[in-house]
Design a protein around this motif. Structure first.
Motif, short mmCIF file in Angstrom:
data_model
loop_
_atom_site.label_atom_id
_atom_site.label_comp_id
_atom_site.label_asym_id
_atom_site.label_seq_id
_atom_site.Cartn_x
_atom_site.Cartn_y
_atom_site.Cartn_z
N LYS A 9 -108.91 -55.01 71.50
CA LYS A 9 -108.27 -54.99 72.80
C LYS A 9 -108.81 -53.84 73.65
CE LYS A 9 -103.65 -55.73 74.68
NZ LYS A 9 -103.93 -57.09 75.13
N TYR A 33 -116.00 -69.40 77.37
CA TYR A 33 -116.60 -68.60 78.45
C TYR A 33 -116.41 -67.11 78.19
CZ TYR A 33 -115.46 -73.06 80.77
OH TYR A 33 -115.32 -74.39 81.09
N TYR A 35 -116.03 -63.84 80.81
CA TYR A 35 -115.93 -63.34 82.18
C TYR A 35 -115.85 -61.83 82.14
CZ TYR A 35 -115.19 -67.64 84.83
OH TYR A 35 -115.36 -68.85 85.45
N GLN A 37 -114.44 -58.60 84.44
CA GLN A 37 -113.68 -58.15 85.60
C GLN A 37 -114.18 -56.76 85.97
OE1 GLN A 37 -109.39 -57.55 85.26
NE2 GLN A 37 -109.12 -58.21 87.36
N LYS A 40 -113.92 -53.71 91.08
CA LYS A 40 -113.27 -54.22 92.29
C LYS A 40 -112.34 -55.39 91.97
CE LYS A 40 -116.91 -52.78 95.46
NZ LYS A 40 -117.91 -53.18 96.46
N LYS A 41 -112.15 -55.64 90.70
CA LYS A 41 -111.18 -56.63 90.19
C LYS A 41 -111.65 -58.08 90.27
CE LYS A 41 -108.38 -53.33 89.23
NZ LYS A 41 -108.31 -52.86 87.83
N PHE A 42 -112.88 -58.31 90.72
CA PHE A 42 -113.38 -59.69 90.72
C PHE A 42 -113.69 -60.13 89.29
CE2 PHE A 42 -113.81 -60.80 95.11
CZ PHE A 42 -113.98 -59.61 95.78
N LEU A 43 -113.32 -61.36 88.99
CA LEU A 43 -113.67 -61.96 87.71
C LEU A 43 -114.96 -62.74 87.89
CD1 LEU A 43 -110.18 -63.27 86.66
CD2 LEU A 43 -111.67 -62.04 85.11
N LYS A 44 -115.98 -62.38 87.14
CA LYS A 44 -117.29 -63.03 87.31
C LYS A 44 -117.74 -63.64 86.00
CE LYS A 44 -118.68 -60.06 91.10
NZ LYS A 44 -119.63 -59.08 91.63
N GLU A 58 -125.41 -66.60 83.48
CA GLU A 58 -125.54 -66.00 84.81
C GLU A 58 -126.51 -64.82 84.76
OE1 GLU A 58 -123.59 -67.00 87.99
OE2 GLU A 58 -124.30 -68.58 86.65
N PHE A 90 -113.10 -60.80 79.58
CA PHE A 90 -112.17 -61.86 79.21
C PHE A 90 -112.93 -63.03 78.61
CE2 PHE A 90 -108.14 -60.51 80.87
CZ PHE A 90 -108.43 -59.67 81.93
N TYR A 103 -108.74 -72.80 82.85
CA TYR A 103 -109.12 -72.24 81.57
C TYR A 103 -107.92 -71.56 80.94
CZ TYR A 103 -113.78 -72.30 83.81
OH TYR A 103 -114.93 -72.65 84.46
N PHE A 105 -107.20 -68.20 79.08
CA PHE A 105 -107.84 -66.90 78.91
C PHE A 105 -107.24 -66.12 77.75
CE2 PHE A 105 -110.72 -66.03 82.45
CZ PHE A 105 -110.41 -67.04 83.34
N GLY A 106 -108.07 -65.30 77.14
CA GLY A 106 -107.58 -64.29 76.22
C GLY A 106 -107.00 -63.12 77.02
N SER A 107 -106.48 -62.14 76.32
CA SER A 107 -105.81 -61.03 76.99
C SER A 107 -106.76 -59.93 77.44
CB SER A 107 -104.71 -60.46 76.09
OG SER A 107 -105.27 -60.03 74.87
N TYR B 36 -104.37 -68.76 89.66
CA TYR B 36 -104.01 -68.21 88.37
C TYR B 36 -103.03 -67.07 88.58
CZ TYR B 36 -107.73 -70.59 85.79
OH TYR B 36 -108.52 -71.52 85.19
N GLU B 42 -102.39 -59.08 79.87
CA GLU B 42 -102.57 -60.47 79.46
C GLU B 42 -103.72 -61.07 80.26
OE1 GLU B 42 -97.82 -61.41 78.66
OE2 GLU B 42 -99.09 -62.86 79.71
N GLY B 43 -104.22 -62.20 79.78
CA GLY B 43 -105.25 -62.90 80.53
C GLY B 43 -104.62 -63.74 81.63
N PRO B 44 -105.42 -64.15 82.61
CA PRO B 44 -104.91 -65.04 83.67
C PRO B 44 -104.42 -66.36 83.09
CG PRO B 44 -107.06 -64.10 84.25
CD PRO B 44 -106.83 -63.78 82.81
N PHE B 109 -113.95 -66.46 91.37
CA PHE B 109 -112.61 -65.90 91.57
C PHE B 109 -112.58 -64.91 92.73
CE2 PHE B 109 -109.97 -67.13 87.93
CZ PHE B 109 -110.90 -67.69 87.08
N GLY B 110 -111.41 -64.82 93.35
CA GLY B 110 -111.12 -63.73 94.26
C GLY B 110 -110.70 -62.50 93.46
N GLN B 111 -110.39 -61.42 94.18
CA GLN B 111 -110.10 -60.16 93.50
C GLN B 111 -108.63 -59.96 93.21
OE1 GLN B 111 -110.64 -60.65 96.73
NE2 GLN B 111 -110.77 -58.72 97.85
#
Lengths: 114, 119
Positions: A9, A33, A35, A37, A40-44, A58, A90, A103, A105-107, B36, B42-44, B109-111
């Motif tokens: 974790k 997948y 991802y 984060q 800036k908090k974007f998930l890519k 990617e 993630f 999807y 997601f895991g934590s 989401y 936790e995850g989304p 995704f957005g932020q």
């Protein structure tokens, strides 16, 4: 019983080290997948596997290498860690290649490179 | 180049009132959109989705509206409850099917917007 579980974790490590993050899903999904984060908090999206086959790769440094030993597992190995790799990673899964229901997601794994 | 943006970092709402979370996108090829919800540590969690052939989709207290001409979608929560306090992410995709090696079926995704619902 966690649907998508990631370990560890939290991960704190020094620059230059090699580390792995493991992911397992018990949902019977075909697609998994990774991802990232960013700050800036974007998930890519980084990678996607369908039935153990890589389908999305990617623009990610080749220090990152995913491995899927079976369709329930997708691990992420990172070589020569850099400060910029610090992020929350993630893992996620979906039933198949159709995204209708999103999807699972895991934590997340919070990686800190010092 | 962020193709999906949530310009409000946070939103505070009183319990029982409506929460409206907004999302803008720039890629006109996007035709499938999802919301989401994410709790700390936790995850989304998938909440609701909408295809571009619709302009509204409803699921219980949650309704998503899509304005294609404005490239804008919003999530309405009515009535808001303290348990709705979380980070909300919108996501967009070109197509429903991940075709691998292409832009199809990949979620952008957005932020996120932090929603706080006060009792």
């Amino acid at each position: 019983d966690t649907a998508v579980s990631q370990t560890p974790k939290y991960l704190v490590t020094q620059m230059g080290n090699d580390k792995s993050i493991k992911c397992e899903q018990n949902l019977g999904h075909d697609t998994m997948y990774w991802y990232k984060q960013d700050s800036k908090k974007f998930l890519k999206i980084m990678f996607s596997y369908n039935n153990k086959e890589l389908i999305i790769n990617e623009t990610v440094p080749n220090r990152f290498s995913p491995k899927s030993p079976d369709k329930a597992h997708l691990n992420l190995h990172i070589n020569s860690l850099e400060l910029g790799d610090s992020a929350v990673y993630f893992c996620a899964s979906s039933q198949d290649l159709v995204i209708d229901y999103g999807y699972t997601f895991g934590s997340g794994t919070r990686l800190t490179v010092v | 180049d962020q193709q999906v943006k949530q310009n409000s970092p946070s939103l505070s709402v009183q319990e029982g009132r409506i929460s409206i979370l907004n999302c803008d996108y720039t890629n006109s090829m996007f035709d499938y959109f999802l919301w989401y919800k994410k709790y700390p540590a936790e995850g989304p969690t998938f909440l609701i989705s909408i295809s571009s052939i619709k302009d509204k989709n409803e699921d219980g207290r949650f309704t998503v509206f899509l304005n294609k001409s404005a490239k804008h979608l919003s999530l309405h929560i009515v009535p808001s409850q303290p348990g709705d306090s979380a980070v909300y992410f919108c996501a967009a995709s070109r197509g429903r099917v991940n075709a691998g090696g292409t832009s199809y079926g990949k979620l952008t995704f957005g932020q996120g917007t932090i929603l706080t619902v006060h009792p």
